[in-house]
Design a protein around this motif. Structure first.
Motif, PDB file in Angstrom:
ATOM      1  N   ARG A  60       0.814  -1.292  -0.071  1.00 34.75           N
ATOM      2  CA  ARG A  60       0.155   0.018   0.049  1.00 34.75           C
ATOM      3  C   ARG A  60       0.766   1.240   0.049  1.00 34.75           C
ATOM      4  O   ARG A  60       0.603   2.107  -0.853  1.00 34.75           O
ATOM      5  CB  ARG A  60      -0.994   0.127   1.266  1.00 34.75           C
ATOM      6  CG  ARG A  60      -1.673   1.128   1.206  1.00 34.75           C
ATOM      7  CD  ARG A  60      -2.525   1.360   2.545  1.00 34.75           C
ATOM      8  NE  ARG A  60      -1.633   1.403   3.925  1.00 34.75           N
ATOM      9  CZ  ARG A  60      -1.175   2.520   4.141  1.00 34.75           C
ATOM     10  NH1 ARG A  60      -1.263   3.542   3.532  1.00 34.75           N
ATOM     11  NH2 ARG A  60      -0.297   2.499   5.326  1.00 34.75           N
ATOM     12  N   MET A  61       2.090   1.242   0.849  1.00 30.00           N
ATOM     13  CA  MET A  61       2.700   2.346   0.765  1.00 30.00           C
ATOM     14  C   MET A  61       3.548   2.645  -0.342  1.00 30.00           C
ATOM     15  O   MET A  61       3.740   3.443  -0.701  1.00 30.00           O
ATOM     16  CB  MET A  61       3.691   2.301   2.031  1.00 30.00           C
ATOM     17  CG  MET A  61       4.315   3.590   2.492  1.00 30.00           C
ATOM     18  SD  MET A  61       5.243   3.463   4.104  1.00 30.00           S
ATOM     19  CE  MET A  61       4.175   3.614   5.297  1.00 30.00           C
ATOM     20  N   LYS A  63       2.950   1.974  -3.435  1.00 27.08           N
ATOM     21  CA  LYS A  63       1.911   2.321  -4.417  1.00 27.08           C
ATOM     22  C   LYS A  63       1.914   4.121  -4.272  1.00 27.08           C
ATOM     23  O   LYS A  63       1.975   4.593  -5.386  1.00 27.08           O
ATOM     24  CB  LYS A  63       0.533   1.891  -4.456  1.00 27.08           C
ATOM     25  CG  LYS A  63       0.223   0.469  -4.681  1.00 27.08           C
ATOM     26  CD  LYS A  63      -0.996   0.089  -4.564  1.00 27.08           C
ATOM     27  CE  LYS A  63      -0.911  -1.562  -5.048  1.00 27.08           C
ATOM     28  NZ  LYS A  63      -2.470  -2.092  -4.633  1.00 27.08           N
ATOM     29  N   LYS A  64       2.081   4.684  -3.208  1.00 24.98           N
ATOM     30  CA  LYS A  64       2.371   6.057  -3.085  1.00 24.98           C
ATOM     31  C   LYS A  64       3.531   6.649  -3.593  1.00 24.98           C
ATOM     32  O   LYS A  64       3.554   7.610  -3.942  1.00 24.98           O
ATOM     33  CB  LYS A  64       2.535   6.315  -1.399  1.00 24.98           C
ATOM     34  CG  LYS A  64       2.332   7.696  -1.010  1.00 24.98           C
ATOM     35  CD  LYS A  64       2.260   7.744   0.367  1.00 24.98           C
ATOM     36  CE  LYS A  64       2.470   9.182   1.029  1.00 24.98           C
ATOM     37  NZ  LYS A  64       2.377   8.988   2.578  1.00 24.98           N
ATOM     38  N   TYR A  65       4.570   5.712  -4.037  1.00 22.15           N
ATOM     39  CA  TYR A  65       6.008   6.342  -4.488  1.00 22.15           C
ATOM     40  C   TYR A  65       6.506   5.675  -5.664  1.00 22.15           C
ATOM     41  O   TYR A  65       7.296   6.049  -6.414  1.00 22.15           O
ATOM     42  CB  TYR A  65       6.935   6.011  -3.295  1.00 22.15           C
ATOM     43  CG  TYR A  65       6.696   6.352  -2.030  1.00 22.15           C
ATOM     44  CD1 TYR A  65       6.908   8.069  -1.968  1.00 22.15           C
ATOM     45  CD2 TYR A  65       6.475   5.764  -1.052  1.00 22.15           C
ATOM     46  CE1 TYR A  65       6.465   8.433  -0.647  1.00 22.15           C
ATOM     47  CE2 TYR A  65       6.064   6.286   0.332  1.00 22.15           C
ATOM     48  CZ  TYR A  65       6.228   7.754   0.467  1.00 22.15           C
ATOM     49  OH  TYR A  65       5.889   8.295   1.639  1.00 22.15           O
ATOM     50  N   ASN A  93       6.436  11.356  -5.651  1.00 20.11           N
ATOM     51  CA  ASN A  93       6.251  11.857  -4.197  1.00 20.11           C
ATOM     52  C   ASN A  93       7.402  11.622  -3.276  1.00 20.11           C
ATOM     53  O   ASN A  93       7.351  11.541  -2.131  1.00 20.11           O
ATOM     54  CB  ASN A  93       5.121  11.171  -3.660  1.00 20.11           C
ATOM     55  CG  ASN A  93       3.918  11.462  -4.363  1.00 20.11           C
ATOM     56  OD1 ASN A  93       3.476  12.522  -4.963  1.00 20.11           O
ATOM     57  ND2 ASN A  93       2.829  10.145  -4.727  1.00 20.11           N
ATOM     58  N   GLY A 124       5.412   6.905   6.003  1.00 15.20           N
ATOM     59  CA  GLY A 124       6.017   7.273   4.823  1.00 15.20           C
ATOM     60  C   GLY A 124       7.495   6.524   4.674  1.00 15.20           C
ATOM     61  O   GLY A 124       7.876   5.751   5.323  1.00 15.20           O
TER      62      GLY A 124
END
Length: 185
Positions: A60-61, A63-65, A93, A124
């Motif tokens: 999940r984290m 996918k943020k980056y 990001n 993060g």
């Protein structure tokens, strides 16, 4: 819990931490903070053209980056028993000076309780680079970390290093076009 709280405060304030990972002792900072990333390059006496690795807590984290996670990455993470860092195309990001010249980023999901808790609570990505001056041997234990590194960070996580693997992760580059390249075994 004091150790975790102090590490989080240091990261949020743009500082550098020295912490145990699932592989080796690492120097870390907020992966979205370019000034903190620059501090790591200076401390390690490393050219900023040589990219650094990031840690994230889970998919999940991740996918943020990363804009697109190749299916092969998920398969590799599921089957590989040893720590594996994957280089992804099209990071997002993150601090610009953390992204490699070819627009890639190396990210690992560590199998280490302290790292997982730190990443979760920080919410993060955190930089993770070996606790040595560039070109010098990677320390296999805390006692092998050079005093310049110890003095150059803002906080040293006080945890035993008995569960550290003392060996850097494998690094595999997975391009969005399906190309696979082993960078470090």
């Amino acid at each position: 819990m004091f150790t975790l709280t102090q590490a989080l405060t240091t990261l949020k304030n743009g500082g550098l931490i020295l912490y145990p990972t699932d592989t080796v002792w690492g120097i870390g900072c907020d992966a979205t903070n370019p000034e903190a990333v620059e501090k790591i390059f200076k401390l390690k006496q490393r050219k900023d053209s040589k990219a650094l690795i990031c840690l994230v807590a889970d998919e999940r984290m991740l996918k943020k980056y990363v804009k697109q996670i190749p299916e092969a990455a998920i398969d590799l993470m599921d089957i590989e028993d040893n720590p594996i860092t994957i280089i992804y195309d099209e990071p997002q990001n993150l601090a610009e000076n953390l992204i490699a010249k070819d627009n890639t980023i190396a990210i690992r999901i560590p199998d280490n309780d302290f790292c997982f808790q730190l990443l979760r609570k920080f919410n993060g990505a955190i930089v993770s680079t070996s606790a040595n001056v560039s070109g010098k041997p990677t320390p296999k234990s805390f006692k092998e970390i050079h005093e310049d590194i110890l003095k150059g960070v803002d906080y040293v996580v006080n945890l035993p290093d008995e569960k550290i693997g003392a060996k850097p992760s494998s690094i595999i580059k997975l391009s969005n076009d399906g190309k696979v390249q082993v960078i470090r075994k």
